[in-house]
Design a protein around this motif. Structure first.
Motif, PDB file in Angstrom:
ATOM      1  N   LYS A 241       0.827  -1.202   0.000  1.00 58.59           N
ATOM      2  CA  LYS A 241       0.000   0.000   0.000  1.00 58.59           C
ATOM      3  C   LYS A 241       0.866   1.259   0.000  1.00 58.59           C
ATOM      4  O   LYS A 241       0.624   2.207  -0.775  1.00 58.59           O
ATOM      5  CB  LYS A 241      -0.916   0.007   1.226  1.00 58.59           C
ATOM      6  N   LEU A 242       1.850   1.290   0.871  1.00 61.06           N
ATOM      7  CA  LEU A 242       2.704   2.475   0.972  1.00 61.06           C
ATOM      8  C   LEU A 242       3.558   2.664  -0.273  1.00 61.06           C
ATOM      9  O   LEU A 242       3.742   3.804  -0.739  1.00 61.06           O
ATOM     10  CB  LEU A 242       3.591   2.373   2.217  1.00 61.06           C
ATOM     11  N   ASP A 243       4.070   1.573  -0.836  1.00 64.22           N
ATOM     12  CA  ASP A 243       4.895   1.696  -2.042  1.00 64.22           C
ATOM     13  C   ASP A 243       4.102   2.301  -3.196  1.00 64.22           C
ATOM     14  O   ASP A 243       4.630   3.107  -3.978  1.00 64.22           O
ATOM     15  CB  ASP A 243       5.461   0.332  -2.443  1.00 64.22           C
ATOM     16  N   GLN A 244       2.849   1.904  -3.315  1.00 65.59           N
ATOM     17  CA  GLN A 244       2.014   2.481  -4.372  1.00 65.59           C
ATOM     18  C   GLN A 244       1.859   3.984  -4.191  1.00 65.59           C
ATOM     19  O   GLN A 244       1.895   4.751  -5.162  1.00 65.59           O
ATOM     20  CB  GLN A 244       0.635   1.807  -4.363  1.00 65.59           C
ATOM     21  N   LEU A 245       1.716   4.422  -2.954  1.00 67.57           N
ATOM     22  CA  LEU A 245       1.572   5.853  -2.684  1.00 67.57           C
ATOM     23  C   LEU A 245       2.884   6.593  -2.900  1.00 67.57           C
ATOM     24  O   LEU A 245       2.913   7.697  -3.461  1.00 67.57           O
ATOM     25  CB  LEU A 245       1.090   6.067  -1.247  1.00 67.57           C
ATOM     26  N   LEU A 246       3.984   5.994  -2.463  1.00 68.90           N
ATOM     27  CA  LEU A 246       5.278   6.656  -2.586  1.00 68.90           C
ATOM     28  C   LEU A 246       5.712   6.792  -4.038  1.00 68.90           C
ATOM     29  O   LEU A 246       6.360   7.783  -4.414  1.00 68.90           O
ATOM     30  CB  LEU A 246       6.339   5.885  -1.789  1.00 68.90           C
ATOM     31  N   MET A 247       5.352   5.822  -4.865  1.00 64.57           N
ATOM     32  CA  MET A 247       5.706   5.892  -6.286  1.00 64.57           C
ATOM     33  C   MET A 247       5.034   7.068  -6.982  1.00 64.57           C
ATOM     34  O   MET A 247       5.563   7.620  -7.950  1.00 64.57           O
ATOM     35  CB  MET A 247       5.308   4.582  -6.990  1.00 64.57           C
ATOM     36  N   ARG A 248       3.860   7.461  -6.473  1.00 66.89           N
ATOM     37  CA  ARG A 248       3.098   8.531  -7.108  1.00 66.89           C
ATOM     38  C   ARG A 248       3.360   9.902  -6.476  1.00 66.89           C
ATOM     39  O   ARG A 248       2.759  10.886  -6.891  1.00 66.89           O
ATOM     40  CB  ARG A 248       1.598   8.226  -7.039  1.00 66.89           C
ATOM     41  N   SER A 249       4.235   9.950  -5.483  1.00 69.21           N
ATOM     42  CA  SER A 249       4.424  11.186  -4.741  1.00 69.21           C
ATOM     43  C   SER A 249       5.841  11.722  -4.893  1.00 69.21           C
ATOM     44  O   SER A 249       6.806  10.955  -4.938  1.00 69.21           O
ATOM     45  CB  SER A 249       4.133  10.952  -3.254  1.00 69.21           C
ATOM     46  N   ASP A 250       5.965  13.025  -4.967  1.00 64.30           N
ATOM     47  CA  ASP A 250       7.273  13.665  -4.938  1.00 64.30           C
ATOM     48  C   ASP A 250       7.511  14.353  -3.593  1.00 64.30           C
ATOM     49  O   ASP A 250       8.440  15.143  -3.447  1.00 64.30           O
ATOM     50  CB  ASP A 250       7.417  14.674  -6.082  1.00 64.30           C
ATOM     51  N   ARG A 251       6.673  14.040  -2.604  1.00 53.97           N
ATOM     52  CA  ARG A 251       6.786  14.670  -1.284  1.00 53.97           C
ATOM     53  C   ARG A 251       7.360  13.735  -0.217  1.00 53.97           C
ATOM     54  O   ARG A 251       7.835  14.211   0.809  1.00 53.97           O
ATOM     55  CB  ARG A 251       5.412  15.151  -0.825  1.00 53.97           C
ATOM     56  N   TYR A 252       7.292  12.422  -0.469  1.00 59.40           N
ATOM     57  CA  TYR A 252       7.681  11.470   0.555  1.00 59.40           C
ATOM     58  C   TYR A 252       8.647  10.436  -0.016  1.00 59.40           C
ATOM     59  O   TYR A 252       8.669  10.181  -1.233  1.00 59.40           O
ATOM     60  CB  TYR A 252       6.456  10.746   1.120  1.00 59.40           C
ATOM     61  N   VAL A 253       9.413   9.827   0.887  1.00 59.82           N
ATOM     62  CA  VAL A 253      10.345   8.785   0.481  1.00 59.82           C
ATOM     63  C   VAL A 253      10.411   7.740   1.595  1.00 59.82           C
ATOM     64  O   VAL A 253      10.250   8.055   2.777  1.00 59.82           O
ATOM     65  CB  VAL A 253      11.742   9.395   0.199  1.00 59.82           C
ATOM     66  N   LYS A 254      10.618   6.502   1.215  1.00 60.16           N
ATOM     67  CA  LYS A 254      10.740   5.405   2.179  1.00 60.16           C
ATOM     68  C   LYS A 254      11.981   5.606   3.040  1.00 60.16           C
ATOM     69  O   LYS A 254      13.032   6.022   2.551  1.00 60.16           O
ATOM     70  CB  LYS A 254      10.810   4.086   1.410  1.00 60.16           C
ATOM     71  N   SER A 255      11.896   5.295   4.317  1.00 62.58           N
ATOM     72  CA  SER A 255      13.005   5.592   5.223  1.00 62.58           C
ATOM     73  C   SER A 255      14.123   4.556   5.182  1.00 62.58           C
ATOM     74  O   SER A 255      15.236   4.836   5.629  1.00 62.58           O
ATOM     75  CB  SER A 255      12.494   5.730   6.661  1.00 62.58           C
ATOM     76  N   SER A 256      13.859   3.380   4.653  1.00 62.07           N
ATOM     77  CA  SER A 256      14.900   2.351   4.564  1.00 62.07           C
ATOM     78  C   SER A 256      15.219   2.069   3.101  1.00 62.07           C
ATOM     79  O   SER A 256      14.679   2.706   2.204  1.00 62.07           O
ATOM     80  CB  SER A 256      14.437   1.078   5.281  1.00 62.07           C
ATOM     81  N   LEU A 257      16.106   1.117   2.873  1.00 65.16           N
ATOM     82  CA  LEU A 257      16.533   0.770   1.520  1.00 65.16           C
ATOM     83  C   LEU A 257      16.060  -0.629   1.149  1.00 65.16           C
ATOM     84  O   LEU A 257      15.848  -1.480   2.006  1.00 65.16           O
ATOM     85  CB  LEU A 257      18.066   0.834   1.421  1.00 65.16           C
ATOM     86  N   GLY A 258      15.928  -0.858  -0.152  1.00 59.12           N
ATOM     87  CA  GLY A 258      15.600  -2.193  -0.634  1.00 59.12           C
ATOM     88  C   GLY A 258      14.170  -2.336  -1.099  1.00 59.12           C
ATOM     89  O   GLY A 258      13.265  -1.675  -0.594  1.00 59.12           O
ATOM     90  N   ASN A 259      13.997  -3.209  -2.088  1.00 57.54           N
ATOM     91  CA  ASN A 259      12.676  -3.538  -2.622  1.00 57.54           C
ATOM     92  C   ASN A 259      12.336  -4.979  -2.270  1.00 57.54           C
ATOM     93  O   ASN A 259      13.223  -5.829  -2.141  1.00 57.54           O
ATOM     94  CB  ASN A 259      12.645  -3.354  -4.137  1.00 57.54           C
ATOM     95  N   VAL A 260      11.039  -5.260  -2.146  1.00 61.31           N
ATOM     96  CA  VAL A 260      10.591  -6.576  -1.702  1.00 61.31           C
ATOM     97  C   VAL A 260       9.770  -7.253  -2.785  1.00 61.31           C
ATOM     98  O   VAL A 260       8.896  -6.625  -3.404  1.00 61.31           O
ATOM     99  CB  VAL A 260       9.756  -6.471  -0.411  1.00 61.31           C
ATOM    100  N   LYS A 261      10.041  -8.522  -3.000  1.00 64.10           N
ATOM    101  CA  LYS A 261       9.207  -9.367  -3.854  1.00 64.10           C
ATOM    102  C   LYS A 261       8.532 -10.410  -2.975  1.00 64.10           C
ATOM    103  O   LYS A 261       9.188 -11.074  -2.170  1.00 64.10           O
ATOM    104  CB  LYS A 261      10.047 -10.049  -4.936  1.00 64.10           C
ATOM    105  N   PHE A 262       7.215 -10.551  -3.136  1.00 68.02           N
ATOM    106  CA  PHE A 262       6.445 -11.481  -2.319  1.00 68.02           C
ATOM    107  C   PHE A 262       6.028 -12.698  -3.136  1.00 68.02           C
ATOM    108  O   PHE A 262       5.735 -12.585  -4.325  1.00 68.02           O
ATOM    109  CB  PHE A 262       5.190 -10.799  -1.765  1.00 68.02           C
ATOM    110  N   SER A 263       5.977 -13.842  -2.461  1.00 71.76           N
ATOM    111  CA  SER A 263       5.509 -15.059  -3.119  1.00 71.76           C
ATOM    112  C   SER A 263       4.053 -15.349  -2.778  1.00 71.76           C
ATOM    113  O   SER A 263       3.561 -16.448  -3.035  1.00 71.76           O
ATOM    114  CB  SER A 263       6.387 -16.247  -2.706  1.00 71.76           C
ATOM    115  N   PHE A 264       3.354 -14.368  -2.202  1.00 72.76           N
ATOM    116  CA  PHE A 264       1.947 -14.541  -1.831  1.00 72.76           C
ATOM    117  C   PHE A 264       1.256 -13.190  -1.962  1.00 72.76           C
ATOM    118  O   PHE A 264       1.906 -12.138  -2.048  1.00 72.76           O
ATOM    119  CB  PHE A 264       1.822 -15.069  -0.400  1.00 72.76           C
ATOM    120  N   ASP A 265      -0.064 -13.231  -1.970  1.00 75.12           N
ATOM    121  CA  ASP A 265      -0.861 -12.004  -1.995  1.00 75.12           C
ATOM    122  C   ASP A 265      -1.347 -11.705  -0.575  1.00 75.12           C
ATOM    123  O   ASP A 265      -2.199 -12.419  -0.047  1.00 75.12           O
ATOM    124  CB  ASP A 265      -2.064 -12.165  -2.934  1.00 75.12           C
TER     125      ASP A 265
END
Length: 627
Positions: free
Chosen positions: A265-289
C-alpha cells in the motif's frame, strides 16, 4: 558515501512488531522500515521479552537495509527496578538500538546513554500540550493515542517538530492507553506493567438502573481491530511519518502478512508522490498475496479517524472470525455445501455464530468438489453465514520463505591507466567509486567474452543484500581479468557497501538539556492517573512544575468509589443507538451496569466530553500486584 538530501521529501516509516528476533527479521524481509521489540524486562508485554543477544542479531540484520530497531521498555517501574533498567538501556545502546520506547518518566532522571527516546502510547498522548511537553523534554518520536481524529493529528503535527507515529492496524484497547486500571484493581495484574488480564474481552450482561437485563452475554467492550489502510495518504498529508502495526504477541504468519499488506500500500503511494520517500533501503518481492482477513482478524474499524461510528465492537466474540466465506446452502449427511467464491482446503478452520449468539468453530477434514466434510459435524442451519478463521493453504505459504528483500545495485565498470574502476549506484545514495590497481594484459578471447565474464562474476551477489539491476562496461581493449580477481573485487565492494549502509544510521541523541529552564508539565496535580510508581518519576514531575503527586495504583495508590478504572472514547450508549444526540425512541434507565461472571461494572457517560467511564461496582477491589 552518504544519503542524498531530498530536502522537501519527508521519510515515511512502516513500523512492524516483533515478538522475537526471528519474527523481526521476517518483518524486515517483508518490507518493514523499522521494527519494535520488547526489552529483556519491562516491556508492556510481559510475555514478549527478548535477550540482548537476540536483539543484537535483529539490529545487525535490520541495519543492512538501513532499517531501524526500537526497543520497548515501556512499563512503569518500581524503585527496585530502576538500576536494572538503566543497565539494560546501556546494553541496548551498545548493541546499536536506534531508540527506546518508554512510558516511565523516571527513566529520564537516570544516567542514560545518548539514545533516542520515543514516547509510548502508554504516556497517554492525546493533547497538543502533552505532545509539546514531551518534545521539549527530549522525545524525538511520539506515539499518538489511537482515538485521535485526522483533524486532531493535523493540529498536533502543525505545532510540533517531533516525528509523529500512529497505529494503523491491529488490536485496540477500549480504554485510553496507559489509563486502564481494571486489571490491576480486580485481578492485581497491572496493564501498565505488561500483565493485563484483558477484562475488556470478556462477556457481560447489560443491565439498566432498575436491574432489567437489556442484553446477555455479549462482548460489549471488545473492539474490532483497527484497519486504516484506506487512509494512509490522508495521514501522510496531515504529517504522520511513522505507521505502526500492533502485535508484539502475534505470530510469524500474521507479521509477514500484515507487513507485506502495508508495504504494498505504501509503495504504491510513494511511487506517485514527490513529497515522501521510504526511510529504509531495498525492494521486496512477495511469493503470496497479502490479505488482512486471512490471518488473525476480528473484523475491522477505522475507529475515530474521521468521525464517531457504530459497529466498533465485535459483540459475539473476542476471537478471530477471519474471512467471510458466504452462506451455508445445504446440510447433508456429514457434509455441508457453501455458497462461496473462495477455494477451501483440507485443514481449514471454519466458524459461525450459533443460534444462541456464541461463536462456534469446526475443522475441515476434506473437500470434494463443493462438499465440505467436517471432522465433527456442527449444528448449523442453511443460510448461516460462514467464516474461515484458519486458512490452511495460506498458513502453509507463510510457513515457507515468502519474501525476498534486495537493494538494487547499478554498476559501471571501466579501465584506467593502472587498473580498473567500479562505480556503484544505489537509490538515494551518493555514488561510490572503487579503484583496483592491476597489471593489465590482453585477452585471447575478445572483448565480448571479457564483458560476459565481468557481468557473470560481479553479478554473483548471493547472500548479500544487493541484486544487480544494471551494469555498464566501457573498455579500451579486451583485457584478461581472471574470474578469481573479479570475485575478490566483488567481495571487497559488497563488504564496503554494506558497512557504509550500516553506518548511515547516525545516533539520534536529541535529548535536550533543560535543567536551567525545564518545560512545564500541562497539569500541576497528578492523581493515580499519572502512573508515578518510583521516586525518580516523582523527581521528574516536581522539576517540571507539578506540585501534588499521588502514587500510582500499583505502588499504593487508592481508588475511591467513583474513580474510573477505564476512560474510553468508545461509548456503549452510542453503539447501541441510545445516545441522546441520535434522538432515539427510548433510552434505558441509568446507571447502566455490565455484569460479568466475577465483576460488576458501572458505566458513567460524560456526554460533554463524549467519553464513557467505567467504575467498579464490586464491593471488594484488589489493587495489590501479583507476586
Amino acid at each position: 558515501m552518504s544519503l542524498i538530501d531530498f530536502q522537501s521529501k519527508r521519510e515515511i516509516e512502516l513500523l512492524s512488531p516483533a515478538k522475537t528476533a526471528d519474527i523481526g527479521i521476517e518483518a524486515i524481509n517483508h518490507g518493514a522500515d523499522a521494527v519494535y521489540i520488547g526489552a529483556p524486562h519491562f516491556s508492556a508485554r510481559a510475555a514478549a521479552g527478548n535477550s540482548i543477544a537476540d536483539i543484537t542479531r535483529l539490529i545487525n540484520y535490520a541495519h543492512r537495509f538501513r532499517a531501524k530497531v526500537y526497543i520497548a521498555l515501556n512499563t512503569i517501574l518500581t524503585n527496585a527496578e530502576l538500576q536494572l533498567a538503566e543497565s539494560i538501556i546501556w546494553q541496548l545502546y551498545e548493541a546499536g538500538a536506534d531508540a527506546l520506547i518508554v512510558q516511565d518518566m523516571g527513566l529520564l532522571e537516570l544516567s542514560l546513554p545518548p539514545i533516542a527516546l520515543h514516547a509510548s502510547t502508554q504516556t497517554d498522548n492525546r493533547s497538543l500540550d502533552k505532545i509539546k511537553f514531551l518534545e521539549n523534554t527530549g522525545f524525538s518520536q511520539i506515539v499518538l493515542a489511537r482515538e485521535l481524529s485526522l483533524e486532531q493529528i493535523k493540529l498536533i503535527t502543525s505545532q510540533t517538530s517531533a516525528k509523529i507515529e500512529c497505529f494503523v492496524h491491529g488490536a485496540l484497547c477500549v480504554s485510553y492507553s496507559g489509563q486502564c486500571y481494571a486489571s490491576q484493581a480486580l485481578r492485581g495484574r497491572s496493564a501498565n506493567r505488561g500483565e493485563c488480564a484483558q477484562l475488556c474481552r470478556l462477556p457481560y450482561q447489560l443491565e439498566d438502573g432498575n436491574g432489567k437485563i437489556l442484553s446477555s452475554q455479549k462482548h460489549f467492550l471488545s473492539l474490532k481491530d483497527l484497519n486504516l489502510s484506506a487512509y494512509l495518504a490522508e495521514m501522510m498529508d496531515v504529517g504522520v511519518s511513522s505507521f505502526k502495526i500492533e502485535g508484539r504477541l502475534k505470530e510469524m504468519s500474521y507479521v509477514k502478512n500484515i507487513t507485506a499488506f502495508y508495504r504494498k500500500k505504501l509503495d504504491q503511494l510513494l511511487m506517485r508522490s514527490d513529497r515522501y520517500v521510504k526511510s529504509s533501503l531495498g525492494n521486496v518481492k512477495f511469493s503470496f498475496d497479502p490479505d488482512p482477513e486471512r490471518t488473525f482478524y476480528r473484523g475491522a474499524t477505522d475507529y475515530f479517524l474521521h468521525q464517531r461510528k457504530t459497529q466498533m465492537v465485535q459483540l459475539q466474540t473476542p476471537k478471530s472470525i477471519g474471512q467471510q466465506l458466504g452462506t451455508v446452502r445445504k446440510q447433508g449427511k456429514g457434509t455441508l455445501t457453501v455458497n462461496t467464491k473462495y477455494d477451501l482446503h483440507n485443514g481449514d478452520g471454519l466458524c459461525f455464530v450459533s443460534s444462541d449468539g456464541t461463536l462456534t468453530g469446526f475443522r475441515v477434514n476434506r473437500i470434494e468438489n463443493d462438499l465440505i466434510f467436517p471432522f465433527k459435524m456442527p449444528d448449523i442451519k442453511p443460510g448461516t453465514t460462514l467464516y474461515r478463521n484458519f486458512d490452511q493453504a495460506f498458513e502453509d505459504q507463510l510457513a515457507k520463505p515468502s519474501a525476498e528483500r534486495k537493494i538494487p545495485l547499478r554498476l559501471s565498470f571501466s579501465d584506467t591507466e593502472d587498473g580498473f574502476n567500479i562505480n556503484a549506484n544505489i537509490d538515494r545514495m551518493e555514488p561510490f567509486a572503487f579503484h583496483f590497481s592491476y597489471d593489465k594484459e590482453l585477452s585471447k578471447n575478445g572483448i565480448e567474452i571479457t564483458q560476459q565474464n565481468i557481468i557473470k562474476q560481479l553479478g554473483k551477489l548471493g547472500d548479500s543484500v544487493f541484486t544487480l539491476e544494471k551494469i555498464d562496461i566501457t573498455l579500451s581493449n579486451a583485457w584478461f581479468i581472471p574470474s578469481s580477481v573479479l570475485t575478490v573485487w566483488r567481495r571487497t565492494m559488497v563488504e564496503q557497501l554494506e558497512q557504509t549502509i550500516h553506518h548511515l544510521l547516525k545516533p539520534d541523541n536529541t535529548k535536550k538539556n533543560n535543567n536551567l529552564h525545564p518545560a512545564l508539565f500541562p497539569q500541576s496535580r497528578l492523581t493515580y492517573l499519572g502512573n508515578v510508581a518510583n521516586d525518580k518519576a516523582r523527581t521528574f514531575y516536581l522539576s517540571h512544575g507539578v506540585t501534588s503527586i499521588e502514587p500510582a495504583l500499583e505502588s499504593g495508590g487508592t481508588l475511591s468509589s467513583d474513580s474510573p478504572v477505564m476512560t474510553t472514547k468508545y461509548c456503549l450508549k452510542y453503539e447501541m443507538g441510545w445516545c441522546p444526540r441520535q434522538q432515539p425512541d427510548t433510552i434505558p434507565q441509568e446507571p447502566l451496569f455490565l455484569q460479568g461472571a466475577h465483576d460488576r461494572l458501572q458505566l458513567h457517560f460524560n456526554c460533554a466530553a463524549c467519553e464513557m467511564q467505567i467504575i467498579i461496582a464490586n464491593k471488594k477491589q484488589n489493587c495489590k500486584p501479583r507476586n
